[in-house]
Structures are given as C-alpha cells and as structure tokens.
Design a protein around this motif. Structure first.
Motif, mmCIF file in Angstrom:
data_model
loop_
_atom_site.group_PDB
_atom_site.id
_atom_site.type_symbol
_atom_site.label_atom_id
_atom_site.label_comp_id
_atom_site.label_asym_id
_atom_site.label_seq_id
_atom_site.Cartn_x
_atom_site.Cartn_y
_atom_site.Cartn_z
ATOM 1 N N SER A 137 -10.251 8.849 -10.774
ATOM 2 C CA SER A 137 -10.680 9.287 -9.450
ATOM 3 C C SER A 137 -12.032 9.983 -9.514
ATOM 4 O O SER A 137 -12.681 9.992 -10.558
ATOM 5 C CB SER A 137 -9.631 10.219 -8.850
ATOM 6 O OG SER A 137 -9.476 11.362 -9.671
ATOM 7 N N GLU A 169 -8.476 2.231 -3.892
ATOM 8 C CA GLU A 169 -8.742 2.685 -2.528
ATOM 9 C C GLU A 169 -9.543 1.632 -1.773
ATOM 10 O O GLU A 169 -9.305 1.383 -0.596
ATOM 11 C CB GLU A 169 -9.496 4.012 -2.562
ATOM 12 C CG GLU A 169 -9.796 4.572 -1.198
ATOM 13 C CD GLU A 169 -10.487 5.914 -1.244
ATOM 14 O OE1 GLU A 169 -10.885 6.387 -0.163
ATOM 15 O OE2 GLU A 169 -10.650 6.506 -2.340
ATOM 16 N N SER A 170 -10.511 1.010 -2.472
ATOM 17 C CA SER A 170 -11.327 -0.030 -1.838
ATOM 18 C C SER A 170 -11.873 -0.973 -2.910
ATOM 19 O O SER A 170 -11.758 -0.708 -4.109
ATOM 20 C CB SER A 170 -12.485 0.593 -1.061
ATOM 21 O OG SER A 170 -13.468 1.079 -1.956
ATOM 22 N N CYS A 173 -5.011 11.613 -1.834
ATOM 23 C CA CYS A 173 -6.314 11.650 -1.175
ATOM 24 C C CYS A 173 -6.495 10.576 -0.116
ATOM 25 O O CYS A 173 -7.348 10.704 0.747
ATOM 26 C CB CYS A 173 -7.410 11.464 -2.221
ATOM 27 S SG CYS A 173 -7.324 9.833 -3.002
ATOM 28 N N CYS A 174 -5.733 9.512 -0.187
ATOM 29 C CA CYS A 174 -6.106 8.326 0.578
ATOM 30 C C CYS A 174 -4.982 7.282 0.541
ATOM 31 O O CYS A 174 -3.948 7.497 -0.057
ATOM 32 C CB CYS A 174 -7.358 7.734 -0.052
ATOM 33 S SG CYS A 174 -7.194 7.558 -1.840
ATOM 34 N N VAL A 175 -5.259 6.156 1.145
ATOM 35 C CA VAL A 175 -4.343 5.016 1.077
ATOM 36 C C VAL A 175 -4.831 4.105 -0.043
ATOM 37 O O VAL A 175 -6.018 3.792 -0.132
ATOM 38 C CB VAL A 175 -4.315 4.245 2.413
ATOM 39 C CG1 VAL A 175 -3.442 3.002 2.295
ATOM 40 C CG2 VAL A 175 -3.818 5.147 3.534
ATOM 41 N N LEU A 176 -3.915 3.692 -0.915
ATOM 42 C CA LEU A 176 -4.258 2.803 -2.022
ATOM 43 C C LEU A 176 -3.584 1.454 -1.799
ATOM 44 O O LEU A 176 -2.463 1.378 -1.305
ATOM 45 C CB LEU A 176 -3.806 3.389 -3.355
ATOM 46 C CG LEU A 176 -4.438 4.719 -3.739
ATOM 47 C CD1 LEU A 176 -3.845 5.220 -5.047
ATOM 48 C CD2 LEU A 176 -5.938 4.623 -3.833
ATOM 49 N N ARG A 210 0.834 -1.198 0.000
ATOM 50 C CA ARG A 210 0.000 0.000 0.000
ATOM 51 C C ARG A 210 0.865 1.243 0.000
ATOM 52 O O ARG A 210 2.047 1.179 0.298
ATOM 53 C CB ARG A 210 -0.905 0.009 1.212
ATOM 54 C CG ARG A 210 -0.124 -0.085 2.489
ATOM 55 C CD ARG A 210 -0.949 -0.051 3.715
ATOM 56 N NE ARG A 210 -0.810 1.289 4.284
ATOM 57 C CZ ARG A 210 -1.484 1.736 5.308
ATOM 58 N NH1 ARG A 210 -2.365 0.983 5.899
ATOM 59 N NH2 ARG A 210 -1.297 2.943 5.758
ATOM 60 N N SER A 219 -9.451 5.564 -7.379
ATOM 61 C CA SER A 219 -9.793 5.965 -6.020
ATOM 62 C C SER A 219 -11.118 6.710 -5.967
ATOM 63 O O SER A 219 -11.756 6.938 -6.988
ATOM 64 C CB SER A 219 -8.684 6.851 -5.449
ATOM 65 O OG SER A 219 -8.594 8.058 -6.189
ATOM 66 N N GLY A 220 -11.498 7.097 -4.754
ATOM 67 C CA GLY A 220 -12.740 7.831 -4.547
ATOM 68 C C GLY A 220 -13.932 6.957 -4.862
ATOM 69 O O GLY A 220 -13.956 5.773 -4.525
ATOM 70 N N ASN A 238 -13.988 0.059 -6.077
ATOM 71 C CA ASN A 238 -13.428 0.689 -7.271
ATOM 72 C C ASN A 238 -13.346 -0.242 -8.476
ATOM 73 O O ASN A 238 -13.176 0.232 -9.601
ATOM 74 C CB ASN A 238 -12.031 1.240 -6.979
ATOM 75 C CG ASN A 238 -12.032 2.340 -5.948
ATOM 76 O OD1 ASN A 238 -11.311 2.251 -4.959
ATOM 77 N ND2 ASN A 238 -12.820 3.372 -6.138
ATOM 78 N N ASP A 243 0.448 5.862 0.494
ATOM 79 C CA ASP A 243 -0.388 7.049 0.677
ATOM 80 C C ASP A 243 -0.343 7.858 -0.605
ATOM 81 O O ASP A 243 0.730 8.253 -1.061
ATOM 82 C CB ASP A 243 0.121 7.903 1.842
ATOM 83 C CG ASP A 243 -0.061 7.206 3.169
ATOM 84 O OD1 ASP A 243 -1.110 6.578 3.357
ATOM 85 O OD2 ASP A 243 0.847 7.288 4.012
#
Length: 133
Positions: free
Chosen positions: A79, A41-42, A16-19, A11, A61-62, A45, A13
């Motif tokens: 994103s 990101e999750s 915007c987030c952790v990928l 992973r 992401s997002g 996606n 950073d």
C-alpha cells in the motif's frame, strides 16, 4: 495490450478503499489467460507490461505499483506509495507500505503469526534511536 481486468463483482471493502480481484486476459510468465489473481484498488496498481502479477489473496492499494517481473502473493499487502519491481517477490504475511522500494531479485516473505493472535497490528512503526553506521 491489457494483461488483466478488474472483476467488479468480486470486490470487498478494505480499510482504505474498495478492492477488486483481477483476472488474466492473456498468458504471460507463469500466468495463464483466465487465471484469477489477488486484489487491487485500480488498474494503476499493476503494470500491464512485463510478467508482474498479484496472486492469491494478496492486496495492492493506494499509489502502490507492482511492475517488471515482480510477484506479490499469498496474503501480502502492498500500500501507500510502495513500488515492487524487477524480479522482486513479496509474499506470505508481509505488509509493505509508505515509500518502500523493493526491486532487483529481493524476496521478502513471512510465515503466518500464531493463529491465536491477529495477523497484523494496526498503527505506525516508530524508529528507535540507535548507533549509526
């Protein structure tokens, strides 16, 4: 049945987030079980249905979603609330965001910019006034 898993130990950073890197749990399309993919990101996606895949060093992401038989690869970044679907391909050094929809058999790619310049510029694009069709 799930087609991929998140590798919690692989992973980083992002802005915007952790990928998390993904790994295929089963074979589908051109992907073999055990193949490493790009970063998400999750799980939301990337759809677990169809042959869609996020490959190489690409990132999603997002609220962005890749589904159907779509492919995001190379160093592409998807994103916002973007949706890549159908047989669409987004690759190279492309950045897609906001509410963009790419579908059907559309293909968007870009070569890497001059190595002396940053790959992406930060900030938002502005719409220039011009003639309307």
């Amino acid at each position: 049945m799930k087609k991929f898993e998140l590798l919690k130990k692989d992973r980083f950073d992002f802005e915007c987030c952790v990928l998390y890197r993904i790994r295929a749990l089963r074979s589908f399309g051109n992907v073999k079980a055990g193949d490493l993919g790009g970063y998400v990101e999750s799980e939301r996606n990337l759809s677990h249905g169809g042959n869609s895949w996020i490959a190489d060093e690409s990132m999603v992401s997002g609220d962005a979603v890749v589904s159907g038989n779509a492919l995001v690869d190379d160093h592409a970044i998807v994103s916002g609330s973007a949706h890549i679907s159908g047989d669409a391909h987004v690759g190279g050094w492309v950045q897609v965001g906001d509410h963009t929809r790419i579908s059907g058999r559309a293909s968007i790619t870009a070569f890497r910019p001059d190595p002396g310049r940053p790959a992406f510029r930060s900030g938002k694009a502005s719409r220039q006034p011009g003639p309307r069709p």
